[in-house]
Design a protein around this motif. Structure first.
Motif, PDB file in Angstrom:
ATOM      1  N   VAL A 113      20.083  -2.635  -6.593  1.00  0.00           N
ATOM      2  CA  VAL A 113      18.811  -2.360  -7.266  1.00  0.00           C
ATOM      3  C   VAL A 113      17.864  -1.608  -6.338  1.00  0.00           C
ATOM      4  O   VAL A 113      17.715  -1.961  -5.158  1.00  0.00           O
ATOM      5  CB  VAL A 113      18.161  -3.671  -7.743  1.00  0.00           C
ATOM      6  N   LEU A 114      17.214  -0.588  -6.871  1.00  0.00           N
ATOM      7  CA  LEU A 114      16.181   0.155  -6.163  1.00  0.00           C
ATOM      8  C   LEU A 114      14.782  -0.260  -6.612  1.00  0.00           C
ATOM      9  O   LEU A 114      13.856  -0.320  -5.807  1.00  0.00           O
ATOM     10  CB  LEU A 114      16.349   1.654  -6.403  1.00  0.00           C
ATOM     11  N   ARG A 115      14.647  -0.528  -7.905  1.00  0.00           N
ATOM     12  CA  ARG A 115      13.386  -1.032  -8.460  1.00  0.00           C
ATOM     13  C   ARG A 115      13.708  -2.086  -9.499  1.00  0.00           C
ATOM     14  O   ARG A 115      14.530  -1.859 -10.390  1.00  0.00           O
ATOM     15  CB  ARG A 115      12.566   0.087  -9.099  1.00  0.00           C
ATOM     16  N   ARG A 116      13.099  -3.262  -9.359  1.00  0.00           N
ATOM     17  CA  ARG A 116      13.343  -4.342 -10.296  1.00  0.00           C
ATOM     18  C   ARG A 116      12.737  -4.043 -11.649  1.00  0.00           C
ATOM     19  O   ARG A 116      11.906  -3.142 -11.790  1.00  0.00           O
ATOM     20  CB  ARG A 116      12.763  -5.648  -9.742  1.00  0.00           C
ATOM     21  N   ASN A 117      13.142  -4.823 -12.655  1.00  0.00           N
ATOM     22  CA  ASN A 117      12.625  -4.553 -14.004  1.00  0.00           C
ATOM     23  C   ASN A 117      11.167  -4.971 -14.187  1.00  0.00           C
ATOM     24  O   ASN A 117      10.569  -4.684 -15.226  1.00  0.00           O
ATOM     25  CB  ASN A 117      13.512  -5.191 -15.072  1.00  0.00           C
ATOM     26  N   ASP A 118      10.575  -5.631 -13.188  1.00  0.00           N
ATOM     27  CA  ASP A 118       9.133  -5.916 -13.222  1.00  0.00           C
ATOM     28  C   ASP A 118       8.332  -4.845 -12.494  1.00  0.00           C
ATOM     29  O   ASP A 118       7.117  -4.982 -12.307  1.00  0.00           O
ATOM     30  CB  ASP A 118       8.836  -7.301 -12.648  1.00  0.00           C
ATOM     31  N   GLY A 119       9.010  -3.775 -12.056  1.00  0.00           N
ATOM     32  CA  GLY A 119       8.329  -2.663 -11.402  1.00  0.00           C
ATOM     33  C   GLY A 119       8.222  -2.766  -9.901  1.00  0.00           C
ATOM     34  O   GLY A 119       7.746  -1.827  -9.239  1.00  0.00           O
ATOM     35  N   VAL A 120       8.661  -3.884  -9.304  1.00  0.00           N
ATOM     36  CA  VAL A 120       8.562  -4.075  -7.859  1.00  0.00           C
ATOM     37  C   VAL A 120       9.719  -3.365  -7.165  1.00  0.00           C
ATOM     38  O   VAL A 120      10.879  -3.508  -7.555  1.00  0.00           O
ATOM     39  CB  VAL A 120       8.567  -5.577  -7.502  1.00  0.00           C
ATOM     40  N   THR A 121       9.402  -2.604  -6.128  1.00  0.00           N
ATOM     41  CA  THR A 121      10.434  -1.916  -5.353  1.00  0.00           C
ATOM     42  C   THR A 121      11.299  -2.939  -4.634  1.00  0.00           C
ATOM     43  O   THR A 121      10.806  -3.920  -4.066  1.00  0.00           O
ATOM     44  CB  THR A 121       9.794  -0.982  -4.317  1.00  0.00           C
ATOM     45  N   ALA A 122      12.607  -2.714  -4.637  1.00  0.00           N
ATOM     46  CA  ALA A 122      13.538  -3.632  -3.991  1.00  0.00           C
ATOM     47  C   ALA A 122      13.526  -3.439  -2.477  1.00  0.00           C
ATOM     48  O   ALA A 122      13.269  -2.344  -1.964  1.00  0.00           O
ATOM     49  CB  ALA A 122      14.946  -3.420  -4.538  1.00  0.00           C
ATOM     50  N   TYR A 123      13.852  -4.511  -1.779  1.00  0.00           N
ATOM     51  CA  TYR A 123      13.819  -4.511  -0.315  1.00  0.00           C
ATOM     52  C   TYR A 123      14.670  -3.406   0.280  1.00  0.00           C
ATOM     53  O   TYR A 123      14.250  -2.701   1.207  1.00  0.00           O
ATOM     54  CB  TYR A 123      14.288  -5.877   0.198  1.00  0.00           C
ATOM     55  N   ASN A 124      15.895  -3.220  -0.216  1.00  0.00           N
ATOM     56  CA  ASN A 124      16.805  -2.269   0.406  1.00  0.00           C
ATOM     57  C   ASN A 124      16.263  -0.846   0.387  1.00  0.00           C
ATOM     58  O   ASN A 124      16.531  -0.070   1.308  1.00  0.00           O
ATOM     59  CB  ASN A 124      18.175  -2.310  -0.285  1.00  0.00           C
ATOM     60  N   LEU A 125      15.520  -0.483  -0.635  1.00  0.00           N
ATOM     61  CA  LEU A 125      14.910   0.845  -0.653  1.00  0.00           C
ATOM     62  C   LEU A 125      13.650   0.881   0.204  1.00  0.00           C
ATOM     63  O   LEU A 125      13.470   1.799   1.011  1.00  0.00           O
ATOM     64  CB  LEU A 125      14.568   1.278  -2.079  1.00  0.00           C
ATOM     65  N   ALA A 126      12.796  -0.117   0.066  1.00  0.00           N
ATOM     66  CA  ALA A 126      11.517  -0.105   0.781  1.00  0.00           C
ATOM     67  C   ALA A 126      11.720  -0.050   2.286  1.00  0.00           C
ATOM     68  O   ALA A 126      11.042   0.707   2.989  1.00  0.00           O
ATOM     69  CB  ALA A 126      10.698  -1.335   0.393  1.00  0.00           C
ATOM     70  N   ALA A 162       0.820  -1.216   0.000  1.00  0.00           N
ATOM     71  CA  ALA A 162       0.000   0.000   0.000  1.00  0.00           C
ATOM     72  C   ALA A 162       0.851   1.263   0.000  1.00  0.00           C
ATOM     73  O   ALA A 162       0.313   2.364   0.134  1.00  0.00           O
ATOM     74  CB  ALA A 162      -0.924   0.000   1.219  1.00  0.00           C
ATOM     75  N   ARG A 163       2.160   1.126  -0.179  1.00  0.00           N
ATOM     76  CA  ARG A 163       3.049   2.261   0.041  1.00  0.00           C
ATOM     77  C   ARG A 163       3.881   2.609  -1.194  1.00  0.00           C
ATOM     78  O   ARG A 163       4.924   3.248  -1.120  1.00  0.00           O
ATOM     79  CB  ARG A 163       3.970   1.932   1.221  1.00  0.00           C
ATOM     80  N   GLY A 164       3.393   2.223  -2.363  1.00  0.00           N
ATOM     81  CA  GLY A 164       4.155   2.436  -3.591  1.00  0.00           C
ATOM     82  C   GLY A 164       4.488   3.892  -3.869  1.00  0.00           C
ATOM     83  O   GLY A 164       5.567   4.200  -4.384  1.00  0.00           O
ATOM     84  N   ALA A 165       3.591   4.806  -3.519  1.00  0.00           N
ATOM     85  CA  ALA A 165       3.836   6.223  -3.796  1.00  0.00           C
ATOM     86  C   ALA A 165       5.046   6.736  -3.026  1.00  0.00           C
ATOM     87  O   ALA A 165       5.809   7.577  -3.531  1.00  0.00           O
ATOM     88  CB  ALA A 165       2.599   7.048  -3.454  1.00  0.00           C
ATOM     89  N   LEU A 166       5.233   6.245  -1.803  1.00  0.00           N
ATOM     90  CA  LEU A 166       6.395   6.652  -1.005  1.00  0.00           C
ATOM     91  C   LEU A 166       7.693   6.192  -1.661  1.00  0.00           C
ATOM     92  O   LEU A 166       8.681   6.933  -1.711  1.00  0.00           O
ATOM     93  CB  LEU A 166       6.292   6.077   0.408  1.00  0.00           C
ATOM     94  N   TYR A 167       7.696   4.968  -2.159  1.00  0.00           N
ATOM     95  CA  TYR A 167       8.897   4.429  -2.811  1.00  0.00           C
ATOM     96  C   TYR A 167       9.194   5.178  -4.111  1.00  0.00           C
ATOM     97  O   TYR A 167      10.348   5.494  -4.403  1.00  0.00           O
ATOM     98  CB  TYR A 167       8.722   2.939  -3.086  1.00  0.00           C
ATOM     99  N   ASP A 168       8.142   5.445  -4.863  1.00  0.00           N
ATOM    100  CA  ASP A 168       8.328   6.168  -6.125  1.00  0.00           C
ATOM    101  C   ASP A 168       8.916   7.553  -5.875  1.00  0.00           C
ATOM    102  O   ASP A 168       9.787   8.026  -6.627  1.00  0.00           O
ATOM    103  CB  ASP A 168       7.000   6.305  -6.867  1.00  0.00           C
ATOM    104  N   ASP A 169       8.445   8.209  -4.819  1.00  0.00           N
ATOM    105  CA  ASP A 169       8.955   9.537  -4.500  1.00  0.00           C
ATOM    106  C   ASP A 169      10.441   9.483  -4.142  1.00  0.00           C
ATOM    107  O   ASP A 169      11.230  10.342  -4.586  1.00  0.00           O
ATOM    108  CB  ASP A 169       8.159  10.139  -3.340  1.00  0.00           C
ATOM    109  N   ALA A 170      10.840   8.479  -3.361  1.00  0.00           N
ATOM    110  CA  ALA A 170      12.246   8.358  -2.976  1.00  0.00           C
ATOM    111  C   ALA A 170      13.124   8.120  -4.205  1.00  0.00           C
ATOM    112  O   ALA A 170      14.205   8.711  -4.339  1.00  0.00           O
ATOM    113  CB  ALA A 170      12.414   7.222  -1.973  1.00  0.00           C
ATOM    114  N   ILE A 171      12.667   7.259  -5.109  1.00  0.00           N
ATOM    115  CA  ILE A 171      13.443   6.995  -6.322  1.00  0.00           C
ATOM    116  C   ILE A 171      13.519   8.248  -7.189  1.00  0.00           C
ATOM    117  O   ILE A 171      14.574   8.549  -7.764  1.00  0.00           O
ATOM    118  CB  ILE A 171      12.840   5.809  -7.096  1.00  0.00           C
ATOM    119  N   SER A 172      12.431   8.995  -7.267  1.00  0.00           N
ATOM    120  CA  SER A 172      12.440  10.233  -8.054  1.00  0.00           C
ATOM    121  C   SER A 172      13.449  11.224  -7.493  1.00  0.00           C
ATOM    122  O   SER A 172      14.157  11.908  -8.255  1.00  0.00           O
ATOM    123  CB  SER A 172      11.043  10.860  -8.065  1.00  0.00           C
ATOM    124  N   ARG A 173      13.559  11.303  -6.184  1.00  0.00           N
ATOM    125  CA  ARG A 173      14.529  12.210  -5.564  1.00  0.00           C
ATOM    126  C   ARG A 173      15.952  11.788  -5.905  1.00  0.00           C
ATOM    127  O   ARG A 173      16.812  12.627  -6.212  1.00  0.00           O
ATOM    128  CB  ARG A 173      14.327  12.234  -4.051  1.00  0.00           C
TER     129      ARG A 173
END
Length: 297
Positions: A167-180, A75-86
């Protein structure tokens, strides 16, 4: 926000006695220091239907309670996307098109840890990027600016470990553990992380990433694992290792809790009662061996 500790299982199956022992330790560390204790389900990758409900039931059965609602990573994809964008805006990421096999077969830098990414896609030019994008989707990797990073652990002291372009985001779109895990801990106000010492080698990566995101690095305590009689990490194949298995043999959840408390040098009874005797400095520092029939006599 009141500081907090946490337990964060992956809902891939039932918790075994090693997981339950770590949960008890995380609870004791948090409560003994006046912290909240939170529960987060790390379900980005390995969720099995019904596993979460069983895990929550088993934690409650041994007396591990938590504050507030259970948080789920899905339920927290937006938070991960924001961190990767930064990180992308700061020039700290790049696209990677390598397969696991290509990474395994690529020559590594001298003294790099096994499995470290060799930087194959780090400096692709525009033409190379265009070509590779037409063949397969890209993962997003961190562009690390150093090779190692140091952290302090309550039980292990100073620890320095390797940092690669993980890896921060896998090529299937799933956020990687180390970032999450870094984003989740910061957003939840978690400043104390107690977990198995098999995760200590990945901790410098996470602490380094936190520094790049201007996130405070939590206090770490990596606790010894429970192992089988061969010294290997405990697994389902080692016999009666879950509450359900032990219950079928007549061992109650309260008895399992007492066995686990005894393995930590703590008196039997409730976890609240064990708080009075709990001291991180007095904890065993070696893995605890689960011998099935011996431990549950």
């Amino acid at each position: 926000m009141t500081p907090a500790g946490r337990f964060a299982p992956s809902p891939s199956g039932e918790l075994h006695v090693g997981n339950l022992r770590t949960a008890i330790l995380a609870w004791l560390f948090a409560r003994s220091t006046g912290r909240r204790f939170l529960l987060r389900v790390e379900d980005l990758d390995r969720a099995r239907a019904g596993a979460e409900a069983v895990q929550l039931r088993d934690l409650a059965a041994i007396g591990v309670g938590w504050d507030g609602d259970v948080i789920r990573q899905t339920a927290r994809g937006a938070l991960y996307d924001d961190a990767i964008s930064r990180l992308q805006s700061a020039g700290l990421t790049y696209e990677c098109f390598c397969t696991r096999r290509e990474i395994q077969e690529a020559p590594s830098a001298p003294h790099a840890p096994q499995g470290a990414y060799p930087g194959t896609c780090r400096n692709l030019d525009a033409a190379e990027l265009e070509c590779k994008r037409s063949t397969r989707p890209a993962a997003i990797r961190l562009r690390a600016e150093l090779a190692e990073y140091s952290v302090h652990d309550v039980l292990h002291g100073a620890y320095t470990g390797a940092v690669d372009d993980f890896v921060l985001r896998r090529n299937d779109g799933v956020t990687a553990y180390n970032l999450a895990v870094v984003v989740d801990d910061a957003e939840q106000g978690i400043d104390q992380v107690v977990r198995g010492d098999d995760l200590l080698p990945s901790t410098p990566r996470q602490a380094y990433l936190a520094s790049l995101l201007n996130i405070p690095v939590p206090e770490y305590a990596h606790v010894p694992l429970v192992v089988n009689s061969d010294g290997a990490r405990l697994a389902k194949r080692d016999g009666a290792v879950t509450l359900a298995d032990l219950g079928a043999r007549g061992v109650s959840a309260a008895e399992v809790r007492n066995i686990l408390l005894d393995s930590l040098g703590l008196p039997p009874g409730t976890l609240e009662a064990a708080l009075d005797a709990f001291s991180p400095a007095a904890l065993p520092r070696e893995p605890w061996v689960w011998k099935d029939t011996v431990n549950i006599q």
